[in-house]
Design a protein around this motif. Sequence first.
Motif, PDB file in Angstrom:
ATOM      1  N   SER A 299      86.350 -10.840 -34.712  1.00 40.20           N
ATOM      2  CA  SER A 299      86.046 -11.234 -33.372  1.00 40.20           C
ATOM      3  C   SER A 299      87.301 -11.676 -32.518  1.00 40.20           C
ATOM      4  CB  SER A 299      85.028 -12.480 -33.240  1.00 40.20           C
ATOM      5  OG  SER A 299      83.614 -12.215 -33.950  1.00 40.20           O
TER       6      SER A 299
ATOM      7  N   GLN B  97      79.347  -7.261 -30.546  1.00 35.96           N
ATOM      8  CA  GLN B  97      79.423  -7.489 -31.878  1.00 35.96           C
ATOM      9  C   GLN B  97      80.012  -9.114 -32.040  1.00 35.96           C
ATOM     10  OE1 GLN B  97      81.897  -4.990 -34.126  1.00 35.96           O
ATOM     11  NE2 GLN B  97      81.977  -6.325 -36.317  1.00 35.96           N
TER      12      GLN B  97
ATOM     13  N   GLU C  12      81.525  -4.477 -40.954  1.00 31.13           N
ATOM     14  CA  GLU C  12      80.868  -5.970 -40.277  1.00 31.13           C
ATOM     15  C   GLU C  12      79.658  -5.931 -39.627  1.00 31.13           C
ATOM     16  OE1 GLU C  12      81.675  -8.619 -41.720  1.00 31.13           O
ATOM     17  OE2 GLU C  12      80.805 -10.021 -40.651  1.00 31.13           O
ATOM     18  N   LYS C  13      79.957  -4.801 -38.549  1.00 29.65           N
ATOM     19  CA  LYS C  13      78.493  -4.655 -37.605  1.00 29.65           C
ATOM     20  C   LYS C  13      77.364  -4.341 -38.338  1.00 29.65           C
ATOM     21  CE  LYS C  13      79.545  -2.693 -33.906  1.00 29.65           C
ATOM     22  NZ  LYS C  13      79.813  -1.411 -32.913  1.00 29.65           N
TER      23      LYS C  13
ATOM     24  N   SER D 152      75.806  -7.126 -40.030  1.00 22.97           N
ATOM     25  CA  SER D 152      75.101  -7.962 -39.246  1.00 22.97           C
ATOM     26  C   SER D 152      73.569  -7.400 -38.969  1.00 22.97           C
ATOM     27  CB  SER D 152      75.570  -8.061 -37.827  1.00 22.97           C
ATOM     28  OG  SER D 152      76.945  -8.657 -37.883  1.00 22.97           O
TER      29      SER D 152
ATOM     30  N   GLY E  33      83.763 -11.978 -40.074  1.00 28.77           N
ATOM     31  CA  GLY E  33      82.979 -11.866 -38.929  1.00 28.77           C
ATOM     32  C   GLY E  33      84.039 -12.647 -37.518  1.00 28.77           C
TER      33      GLY E  33
ATOM     34  N   ASN F   5      76.008 -17.153 -36.193  1.00 35.27           N
ATOM     35  CA  ASN F   5      76.621 -18.234 -37.113  1.00 35.27           C
ATOM     36  C   ASN F   5      76.019 -19.743 -36.524  1.00 35.27           C
ATOM     37  OD1 ASN F   5      78.402 -16.760 -38.659  1.00 35.27           O
ATOM     38  ND2 ASN F   5      80.311 -16.831 -37.495  1.00 35.27           N
TER      39      ASN F   5
ATOM     40  N   ASN G 183      78.033 -12.048 -33.783  1.00 34.72           N
ATOM     41  CA  ASN G 183      78.525 -12.954 -34.931  1.00 34.72           C
ATOM     42  C   ASN G 183      78.582 -14.313 -34.597  1.00 34.72           C
ATOM     43  OD1 ASN G 183      79.537 -10.673 -36.431  1.00 34.72           O
ATOM     44  ND2 ASN G 183      81.432 -10.453 -35.806  1.00 34.72           N
TER      45      ASN G 183
END
Length: 542
Positions: free
Chosen positions: A498, A428, A271-272, A275, A494, A436, A432
Amino acid sequence: MSLRLKTILGIAIIQAVLLLILASITLEYLRTTNYDSLSKRASTTATLFATTTANAVLSYDLASLSAFVDEVMKNPDLVYARVLGPGNQVFAEGGDAAILSRPFKQDIDVEHVDDTIFDTYAEISEGGEVYGRVEVGIDINSLTKAIEAATTESVTVAAVGMLFVAVFSSMLGTYLTSQLKSLSAAAKSIAKGNLAIKVPFKGRDEISHVAYAFNSMAANLKEVSLRRDQFETELQELNRSLEDRVQERTQELEKANHEIKDAQTKLIQSEKMASIGVLSAGVAHEINNPLGFVISNLSTLEIYAKNYRKLVAEYQRLQEIDDPAERDAQLQVIADLTESSDLEFMNDDLDDLLKDTHEGSIRVKEIVKGLKAFSHADQTGRMQLADINECITSTLTVANNELKYHCELSTALGDLPQTYCLPSKIKQVLLNIILNAGHAIEGQGHIDISSQVIGDYIEIRIKDDGCGIAEDEISKLFDPFYTTKQVGEGTGLGLAISYGIIVDEHNGDINVQSEEGKGTCFTLLLPIVTEQLGTGDAIVAV
């Protein structure tokens, strides 16, 4: 084949295989490490020599080059050194004359050198243009002899070891067979119905224990029924089987737990990196801007440097002239050159060029530093003492180019104490939520980021004036794979990741307030942690 012979052969074969494997691995490691070390040393020597001689080659300072060659030849095992200028013109050289007279051929791998000398070179360049190169050769005779000596010693040690093993296995086989013969004779006697047999033994080793157990068995056979013996044997086997099954299930659970943790780590890192993929084009543009004017400034500085060199050369000529008429003529040449190169403008412009170049380089450094810190995969799980405000600013550095064209960022960062946390994972989470927020803004908008201390917690608020979130969707935001974006624009992981980082790993909390058409506010609460007990354990300040 007798047991004695089997014992000798078995132990000898196992020992021979193990010694062969150990010797092969050791010698291969010795060769590899030494060859790599020599290759790196040769490359480093050539590079340093090229750097040292660069200015002298550019200025055709042959005396300095000769001194540099003499100095570098002091390195042990260095056979020759040569400095070449444009067109492979030899500026300076030293070492073995016979070797210097042969054609130069670069060696890539030490192991394949066929003339006992490892040859390598390094180019001398300035501003992207090659002006020459240096060539060096290192004698590998001593290294080769050392490896051959190590090989001989390894073979000798292996042979001696095998000899000792053979002698020991022979003695062991003789002892085992003699004891087993006694047990065999006793077993035959019991088979014939003689339950009063007693095997003689001495010592306290395993064979003696077996003989003792054998005698006990013979003494108890009269008192124990066959049915009871069979029952006890089955019960013991059942117990052993049950223990094996429990141990096997325990190992499977531990393996599954490890695989789950590994999958979680990979999911977070994926996921990182996703991004980072979103930001890559913007980061490249953000780096190219300062790099563009840095390169342009360097080109201008190169022109200024050439003008200054010309003026210095003309002033040096002036010092060598004694005749007044010639001095006046030379002064006029200097005046003309000063006017044509606009010396006053160069002097005024020089400080600005250097300042802009330095600022551009610092900007590129900060962008790369922030991107590197964010993309780092933290697999240790160990808390670090960190500044949350620094996490916010470094994250904004990474995300800036993605947002700056349609979002106005404002920060109000309070005075925060340092706290133990996982900085890379906090960054991170911030990235996120900030991305967003940017995606939720259509056209131009604002994102406000603030931090402050509230009781025993650090509060981080990220507020935007974007499209907002429907009330019935807020409760689903932290569900895995749930997303309000179009297909292909988000993974839906994300916010779920988180939530796990803030709530599960940091014992914090995430709150969301949103109204459709007016915007959204994410509030992160992190406990202030002042002491660390061990790996991942901490004491929360109260």
